[in-house]
Design a protein around this motif. Structure first.
Motif, mmCIF file in Angstrom:
data_model
loop_
_atom_site.group_PDB
_atom_site.id
_atom_site.type_symbol
_atom_site.label_atom_id
_atom_site.label_comp_id
_atom_site.label_asym_id
_atom_site.label_seq_id
_atom_site.Cartn_x
_atom_site.Cartn_y
_atom_site.Cartn_z
ATOM 1 N N THR A 121 -5.528 -39.698 -35.802
ATOM 2 C CA THR A 121 -5.734 -40.204 -34.446
ATOM 3 C C THR A 121 -7.142 -40.779 -34.373
ATOM 4 O OG1 THR A 121 -6.663 -38.126 -33.625
ATOM 5 C CG2 THR A 121 -4.247 -38.380 -33.513
ATOM 6 N N ARG A 122 -7.437 -41.449 -33.308
ATOM 7 C CA ARG A 122 -8.797 -41.983 -33.154
ATOM 8 C C ARG A 122 -9.818 -40.851 -33.176
ATOM 9 N NH1 ARG A 122 -7.102 -46.291 -28.381
ATOM 10 N NH2 ARG A 122 -6.244 -47.893 -29.799
ATOM 11 N N GLU A 123 -9.473 -39.756 -32.510
ATOM 12 C CA GLU A 123 -10.407 -38.635 -32.448
ATOM 13 C C GLU A 123 -10.582 -37.988 -33.815
ATOM 14 O OE1 GLU A 123 -13.208 -36.389 -30.483
ATOM 15 O OE2 GLU A 123 -12.104 -38.145 -29.782
ATOM 16 N N SER A 124 -9.495 -37.795 -34.557
ATOM 17 C CA SER A 124 -9.626 -37.167 -35.882
ATOM 18 C C SER A 124 -10.369 -38.080 -36.850
ATOM 19 C CB SER A 124 -8.251 -36.799 -36.445
ATOM 20 O OG SER A 124 -7.517 -37.937 -36.868
ATOM 21 N N LEU A 125 -10.237 -39.391 -36.660
ATOM 22 C CA LEU A 125 -10.970 -40.332 -37.506
ATOM 23 C C LEU A 125 -12.467 -40.258 -37.220
ATOM 24 C CD1 LEU A 125 -10.787 -42.536 -39.647
ATOM 25 C CD2 LEU A 125 -10.364 -44.204 -37.825
ATOM 26 N N ILE A 126 -12.825 -40.133 -35.964
ATOM 27 C CA ILE A 126 -14.232 -39.966 -35.601
ATOM 28 C C ILE A 126 -14.798 -38.698 -36.231
ATOM 29 C CG2 ILE A 126 -15.801 -39.449 -33.677
ATOM 30 C CD1 ILE A 126 -14.040 -41.337 -31.963
ATOM 31 N N HIS A 127 -14.038 -37.603 -36.131
ATOM 32 C CA HIS A 127 -14.496 -36.336 -36.713
ATOM 33 C C HIS A 127 -14.655 -36.445 -38.227
ATOM 34 C CE1 HIS A 127 -14.616 -33.903 -33.167
ATOM 35 N NE2 HIS A 127 -13.343 -34.107 -32.861
ATOM 36 N N SER A 128 -13.734 -37.158 -38.878
ATOM 37 C CA SER A 128 -13.827 -37.279 -40.340
ATOM 38 C C SER A 128 -15.059 -38.080 -40.747
ATOM 39 C CB SER A 128 -12.557 -37.932 -40.896
ATOM 40 O OG SER A 128 -12.507 -39.317 -40.634
#
Length: 387
Positions: free
Chosen positions: A340-347
């Motif tokens: 997701t956009r959020e999980s990509l930011i976290h990664s």
């Protein structure tokens, strides 16, 4: 009726009327994140497919495409192929904003990647913030995208301010104290000019003259005349692509001589093609490893994939595109089985010490701009760079 029910369910879920209903809707949303299907991951890009900077943008896209093609052919990201949706902005900020809205709202991309140029990137920024979309490795060293922290913007190369500081410091070191600057007449150029002025003052270098360059190449004779009257020992060119080359060409054809210093957003291939032996002696700052350097693993990897595609002429712009694609892929691999956009930011924020093959990346929740490497190279005989 179905559309009404779906909209109504969405409203109820947000109001959390009934815990069971909320949980059910949230699970569905997690399974159908934007830009991700069972077979592909959509990434959006606004760049110059036409206009005076199209050739430079093409090199960057070519470098990224080399790596993404390789990844897709070897299984993709957990079986999903990465597909870049590229829209032409012709270096027009208004068009870049329109493209960004289309990519987010209509194409529903997972992230935005490698926007080319400062004005297009800055035009996209409000929409990036509003829609909370990851904005990864824009092809610009704009300090405006680095100095003010944004949770959604991620840079992996040194900014223009760092490049220009390195130029002015080197000029002062070798005793050149009378310089001039030409700059693209837009936020990219004016921001760079401010960096030159600051560095010149700090190093005791006199900025004898300054002149704007138009993107379309108009008023070039005025810029040449203004700079030539100051007779500077060196000229710093705060520009990109064709306008940079056109200035050098016009300056030399008018019978003037100087040493030219250029930013990394210039193609060594274009310089040599346009200027021939007259390109000899031009100093270009670089912010990524040399694509010819066999001692760096990412360069060896680049050469293997380029050779497989029949590419024999290398450029630093290709290498920057290649490295940016490696960052994107690494982030997607770390973003989980259902990105997701959020999980990509976290990664991306978890890349505290990542090596892309001899090119380190250091990102964190509080640091979204990595990359301090700057090298000053001189174009020598036959368009080859030397130290």
């Amino acid at each position: 009726m179905r559309n009404y029910f779906e909209k109504r369910c969405h409203i109820l879920a947000r109001k959390c009327i009934g815990p069971f209903l909320c949980i059910g809707i949230q699970v569905a949303a997690a399974q159908t994140g934007p830009g991700v299907s069972d077979t592909e991951i959509l990434i959006g890009q606004s760049c110059q497919l036409s206009g005076p900077l199209a050739a430079l943008s093409s090199e960057v896209r070519q470098g990224a495409s080399l790596y993404l093609k390789h990844v897709n052919e070897t299984g993709g990201i957990r079986g999903r192929k990465i597909r870049i949706v590229a829209l032409d902005d012709a270096y027009d900020p208004k068009k870049a904003a329109e493209n960004t809205r289309k990519l987010i709202e209509e194409e529903k991309v997972l992230a935005l990647f490698q926007y080319a140029g400062t004005p297009p990137a800055m035009a996209a920024l409000p929409l990036v913030e509003e829609n909370r979309v990851p904005f990864i490795a824009p092809f610009t060293g704009s300090d405006a995208l680095r100095q003010k922290f944004s949770r959604y913007v991620f840079n992996i190369k040194a900014g223009y301010g760092t490049e220009l500081e390195a130029m002015v410091r080197q000029l002062a070191t070798v005793g050149i104290t009378k310089v001039a600057a030409v700059y693209l007449n837009n936020p990219f150029g004016t921001g760079g000019l401010a960096s030159v002025e600051k560095s010149a003052k700090a190093h005791g270098v006199s900025l004898m003259a300054q002149a704007p360059l138009e993107v379309d190449g108009s008023k070039m004779d005025l810029a040449v005349d203004k700079i030539a009257k100051a007779a500077p020992q060196a000229i710093i060119v705060v520009s990109a692509g064709k306008p940079s080359i056109d200035f050098v060409d016009a300056y030399l054809k008018a019978g003037h001589r100087s040493t030219f210093y250029m930013l990394s957003v210039i193609s060594n291939s274009q310089l040599v093609q346009a200027l021939g032996e007259r390109a000899r002696g031009i100093v270009v700052s670089q912010v990524v490893p040399s694509p010819w350097n066999q001692g760096v693993s990412v360069a060896r990897e680049f050469q293997v994939l380029a050779s497989a595609q029949g590419i024999k002429e290398y450029t630093f712009s290709q290498m920057e595109g290649f490295l940016s694609a490696k960052l994107l892929v690494e982030a997607l691999r770390r973003a989980g089985s259902k990105p997701t956009r959020e999980s990509l930011i976290h990664s991306l924020e978890a890349m505290k010490s990542v090596d892309l093959g001899g090119y380190p990346v250091e990102l964190s929740p509080t640091q979204h701009s990595s990359g301090k490497f700057v090298d000053l190279l001189i174009l020598g005989r036959n368009g080859k760079f030397t130290k």
